[in-house]
Design a protein around this motif. Structure first.
Motif, PDB file in Angstrom:
ATOM      1  N   ARG A 109       0.815  -1.212   0.000  1.00 42.42           N
ATOM      2  CA  ARG A 109       0.000   0.000   0.000  1.00 42.42           C
ATOM      3  C   ARG A 109       0.851   1.265   0.000  1.00 42.42           C
ATOM      4  N   TYR A 110       0.246   2.320  -0.495  1.00 44.60           N
ATOM      5  CA  TYR A 110       0.767   3.659  -0.260  1.00 44.60           C
ATOM      6  C   TYR A 110       0.638   3.918   1.246  1.00 44.60           C
ATOM      7  N   PRO A 111       1.666   4.441   1.901  1.00 46.00           N
ATOM      8  CA  PRO A 111       1.659   4.495   3.372  1.00 46.00           C
ATOM      9  C   PRO A 111       0.438   5.144   4.017  1.00 46.00           C
ATOM     10  N   LEU A 112      -0.039   6.251   3.466  1.00 42.77           N
ATOM     11  CA  LEU A 112      -1.120   6.969   4.143  1.00 42.77           C
ATOM     12  C   LEU A 112      -2.446   6.226   4.085  1.00 42.77           C
ATOM     13  N   THR A 113      -2.540   5.223   3.227  1.00 44.35           N
ATOM     14  CA  THR A 113      -3.754   4.407   3.168  1.00 44.35           C
ATOM     15  C   THR A 113      -4.016   3.704   4.499  1.00 44.35           C
ATOM     16  N   PHE A 114      -2.956   3.352   5.207  1.00 43.97           N
ATOM     17  CA  PHE A 114      -3.127   2.695   6.509  1.00 43.97           C
ATOM     18  C   PHE A 114      -3.900   3.587   7.481  1.00 43.97           C
ATOM     19  N   LEU A 115      -3.642   4.883   7.437  1.00 40.75           N
ATOM     20  CA  LEU A 115      -4.334   5.806   8.339  1.00 40.75           C
ATOM     21  C   LEU A 115      -5.790   5.979   7.933  1.00 40.75           C
ATOM     22  N   MET A 116      -6.049   6.024   6.626  1.00 44.13           N
ATOM     23  CA  MET A 116      -7.437   6.107   6.156  1.00 44.13           C
ATOM     24  C   MET A 116      -8.238   4.899   6.594  1.00 44.13           C
ATOM     25  N   GLU A 117      -7.666   3.707   6.443  1.00 46.02           N
ATOM     26  CA  GLU A 117      -8.369   2.486   6.819  1.00 46.02           C
ATOM     27  C   GLU A 117      -8.667   2.459   8.322  1.00 46.02           C
ATOM     28  N   ALA A 118      -7.686   2.841   9.138  1.00 42.31           N
ATOM     29  CA  ALA A 118      -7.885   2.852  10.582  1.00 42.31           C
ATOM     30  C   ALA A 118      -8.969   3.848  10.977  1.00 42.31           C
ATOM     31  N   ALA A 119      -8.979   5.010  10.345  1.00 38.54           N
ATOM     32  CA  ALA A 119      -9.989   6.030  10.653  1.00 38.54           C
ATOM     33  C   ALA A 119     -11.389   5.510  10.341  1.00 38.54           C
ATOM     34  N   ASP A 120     -11.545   4.798   9.235  1.00 43.79           N
ATOM     35  CA  ASP A 120     -12.840   4.227   8.864  1.00 43.79           C
ATOM     36  C   ASP A 120     -13.295   3.214   9.911  1.00 43.79           C
ATOM     37  N   ASP A 121     -12.408   2.314  10.302  1.00 44.67           N
ATOM     38  CA  ASP A 121     -12.755   1.315  11.312  1.00 44.67           C
ATOM     39  C   ASP A 121     -13.167   1.971  12.625  1.00 44.67           C
ATOM     40  N   MET A 122     -12.436   2.987  13.030  1.00 48.88           N
ATOM     41  CA  MET A 122     -12.746   3.670  14.278  1.00 48.88           C
ATOM     42  C   MET A 122     -14.096   4.369  14.211  1.00 48.88           C
ATOM     43  N   ALA A 123     -14.417   4.930  13.038  1.00 46.95           N
ATOM     44  CA  ALA A 123     -15.650   5.711  12.916  1.00 46.95           C
ATOM     45  C   ALA A 123     -16.895   4.838  13.011  1.00 46.95           C
ATOM     46  N   TYR A 124     -16.910   3.713  12.307  1.00 52.78           N
ATOM     47  CA  TYR A 124     -18.156   2.943  12.301  1.00 52.78           C
ATOM     48  C   TYR A 124     -18.259   1.953  13.452  1.00 52.78           C
ATOM     49  N   GLY A 125     -17.162   1.682  14.152  1.00 53.44           N
ATOM     50  CA  GLY A 125     -17.191   0.698  15.223  1.00 53.44           C
ATOM     51  C   GLY A 125     -18.244   0.985  16.276  1.00 53.44           C
ATOM     52  N   VAL A 126     -18.313   2.228  16.738  1.00 54.67           N
ATOM     53  CA  VAL A 126     -19.312   2.623  17.733  1.00 54.67           C
ATOM     54  C   VAL A 126     -20.540   3.227  17.062  1.00 54.67           C
ATOM     55  N   ALA A 127     -20.334   3.946  15.970  1.00 50.85           N
ATOM     56  CA  ALA A 127     -21.422   4.699  15.348  1.00 50.85           C
ATOM     57  C   ALA A 127     -22.568   3.814  14.873  1.00 50.85           C
ATOM     58  N   ASP A 128     -22.253   2.632  14.326  1.00 55.04           N
ATOM     59  CA  ASP A 128     -23.325   1.761  13.842  1.00 55.04           C
ATOM     60  C   ASP A 128     -24.239   1.328  14.984  1.00 55.04           C
ATOM     61  N   LEU A 129     -23.668   1.088  16.155  1.00 53.85           N
ATOM     62  CA  LEU A 129     -24.484   0.709  17.307  1.00 53.85           C
ATOM     63  C   LEU A 129     -25.271   1.914  17.833  1.00 53.85           C
ATOM     64  N   GLU A 130     -24.652   3.077  17.819  1.00 55.25           N
ATOM     65  CA  GLU A 130     -25.361   4.287  18.234  1.00 55.25           C
ATOM     66  C   GLU A 130     -26.581   4.515  17.355  1.00 55.25           C
ATOM     67  N   ASP A 131     -26.418   4.361  16.038  1.00 60.43           N
ATOM     68  CA  ASP A 131     -27.538   4.538  15.113  1.00 60.43           C
ATOM     69  C   ASP A 131     -28.620   3.491  15.347  1.00 60.43           C
ATOM     70  N   ALA A 132     -28.205   2.262  15.641  1.00 58.64           N
ATOM     71  CA  ALA A 132     -29.177   1.201  15.886  1.00 58.64           C
ATOM     72  C   ALA A 132     -30.031   1.509  17.110  1.00 58.64           C
ATOM     73  N   VAL A 133     -29.403   2.032  18.174  1.00 53.01           N
ATOM     74  CA  VAL A 133     -30.155   2.411  19.372  1.00 53.01           C
ATOM     75  C   VAL A 133     -31.055   3.596  19.071  1.00 53.01           C
ATOM     76  N   ASP A 134     -30.526   4.581  18.360  1.00 52.65           N
ATOM     77  CA  ASP A 134     -31.307   5.770  18.018  1.00 52.65           C
ATOM     78  C   ASP A 134     -32.511   5.406  17.162  1.00 52.65           C
ATOM     79  N   ARG A 135     -32.333   4.431  16.284  1.00 47.66           N
ATOM     80  CA  ARG A 135     -33.389   4.007  15.361  1.00 47.66           C
ATOM     81  C   ARG A 135     -34.403   3.092  16.043  1.00 47.66           C
ATOM     82  N   GLY A 136     -34.072   2.583  17.260  1.00 45.28           N
ATOM     83  CA  GLY A 136     -34.970   1.683  17.971  1.00 45.28           C
ATOM     84  C   GLY A 136     -34.861   0.241  17.540  1.00 45.28           C
ATOM     85  N   VAL A 137     -33.840  -0.074  16.727  1.00 45.48           N
ATOM     86  CA  VAL A 137     -33.617  -1.448  16.295  1.00 45.48           C
ATOM     87  C   VAL A 137     -32.964  -2.259  17.405  1.00 45.48           C
TER      88      VAL A 137
END
Length: 451
Positions: free
Chosen positions: A220-248
């Protein structure tokens, strides 16, 4: 010259008449990216809950903005430990814009949409090719393999470069490349081969990118590692937050599972955030992300030499440390307890019907021999009039790309196969670029249109 001076460059596939420094070129990229239509369309593409009208639940755009901010913080933490001659503003911008763009190639209904499209392509393309072209060259097995794989990462590169014509720096495009395999190549056990990162249609661009950054041939191009980590960090908690907010999902369900099965670190984060209090999820997410940012920056710096020479072969968060294991638990729980819920699956079934319905409605355009396809405007018979109206629904920008590439693209051995290859790409570019609401509207129109 530092390593990053060799990586952060002003080079573009189509050189500009003005002399650009690396920083000025990347600033131009930033302006083009923020204003491009694929980024705007993310506001009506799904993150977890398709077609959700609740403003607090994330779309792909709000998710990408969160990823962008996390990526910025990661870049700044890494820069604090790097040599002082690194162009810091350009470094940060490359990471931020890679984060903002990381999902632009996703089709309607996200990863579920990818699966639906791949199934349709594998089922229908062989017979459509036989009707339209028939005779196969030696190259055809590679081209059909390419067409039968749809992947959001590969589509992002095609969308930005071949369709939108943004002419971004090769540094910016390289930062988007999570995978090194072409869709026309066989998958292997080598690093970053799990999914295709580009299509045959962008092969020349990839060759130019690899000539400029030789380590991206195998890594990989080096900075891709940081992009991938940022994506993982963002949705890890957010998907559960949205599920609770949505009542699912109820907060009580999540709490019970977490306190029962989560690691000690995760339990401590939960208890410190005080479930039930206002802004609980914000505090919970921030606590975990603060620790993950430190972990990611430490991992990047610890493996710095291998990352720079293209030999580091694991994501930065693939480590047995408590914050990373906590994040993985949250993602696994979401897959088990949110994505399989009846409500989410019902929304995805709507997407399934719309995607397959639209693809099937346009399939007759792929069954035509080349001469019949390019002369549709002159047909007056009933079938021709229907096909002509389908043809007129294709976007002018995509048609222009088809007309350009179907006649002139290099690396194709047979002209008729080249034309049909880009005709299929034309349909895939059209359908994958639709928002969730747009494809449902198109499906309803076509159902009525078909009687």
């Amino acid at each position: 010259m530092s390593n990053y001076q060799r990586l952060i460059l002003s080079d573009r596939q189509q050189p500009t008449p003005n002399t650009e420094t690396a920083l000025s070129a990347i600033e131009v990229d930033r302006n083009r990216i923020v204003q491009c239509s694929p980024v705007r369309r993310l506001q009506q593409k799904t993150q977890v809950f398709p077609l959700d009208v609740k403003a607090s639940v994330r779309s792909r755009l709000t998710h990408s903005l969160e990823v962008k901010e996390i990526g910025r913080q990661l870049a700044l933490m890494v820069l604090a430990e790097l040599e002082p001659d690194v162009e810091q503003q350009a470094f940060v911008s490359l990471v931020e814009m890679a984060c903002l763009l990381h999902d632009v190639g996703n089709p309607p209904f996200g990863h579920f949409g990818e699966v639906v499209m791949i199934d349709w392509l594998r089922t229908r393309l062989p017979s459509l090719f036989q009707q339209a072209v028939g005779k196969k060259s030696r190259q055809w097995p590679m081209l059909i393999a390419d067409l039968q794989q749809f992947e959001g990462n590969a589509q992002s590169l095609r969308l930005l470069h071949s369709l939108q014509g943004l002419n971004l720096t090769l540094s910016q495009l390289a930062a988007l490349q999570k995978y090194v395999r072409g869709a026309y190549q066989r998958q292997s056990s080598a690093p970053w081969q799990q999914k295709p990162g580009h299509y045959f249609s962008e092969r020349l661009l990839i060759q130019q990118m690899r000539a400029l950054f030789p380590t991206t041939v195998r890594g990989r191009y080096p900075l891709t590692f940081l992009m991938e980590a940022a994506d993982d960090m963002a949705y890890g908690v957010a998907d559960l937050e949205d599920a609770v907010d949505r009542g699912v999902l109820s907060l009580a369900e999540l709490e019970q599972a977490l306190l029962s099965d989560g690691n000690d670190y995760l339990k401590d984060c939960w208890q410190q955030a005080k479930a039930g209090d206002p802004d609980f999820f914000s505090r919970f997410r921030q606590h975990i992300n603060d620790d993950l940012q430190v972990l990611v920056s430490e991992q990047y710096l610890a493996h710095h030499s291998a990352i720079l020479d293209g030999s580091h072969n694991t994501p930065l968060l693939a480590v047995e440390q408590a914050p990373a294991q906590a994040l993985q638990w949250l993602k696994d729980f979401a897959r088990r307890q949110v994505f399989n819920r009846r409500e989410v699956e019902a929304l995805e079934l709507s997407g399934f019907a719309a995607l397959k319905g639209v693809l099937e409605a346009f399939a007759p355009l792929l069954a035509l021999p080349e001469q019949e396809f390019i002369s549709l405007d002159s047909r007056q018979d009933a079938e021709g009039l229907v096909l002509r109206r389908l043809y007129h629904r294709l976007p002018p920008r995509h048609l222009a790309a088809y007309q350009r590439d179907s006649r002139n693209a290099d690396l194709f051995e047979d002209a008729s196969e080249r034309e049909w290859y880009f005709r299929v790409r034309l349909l895939l570019d059209f359908v994958s670029g639709m928002t969730d609401t747009y494809i449902l509207e198109e499906y309803r129109l076509l159902c009525g249109f078909q009687g």
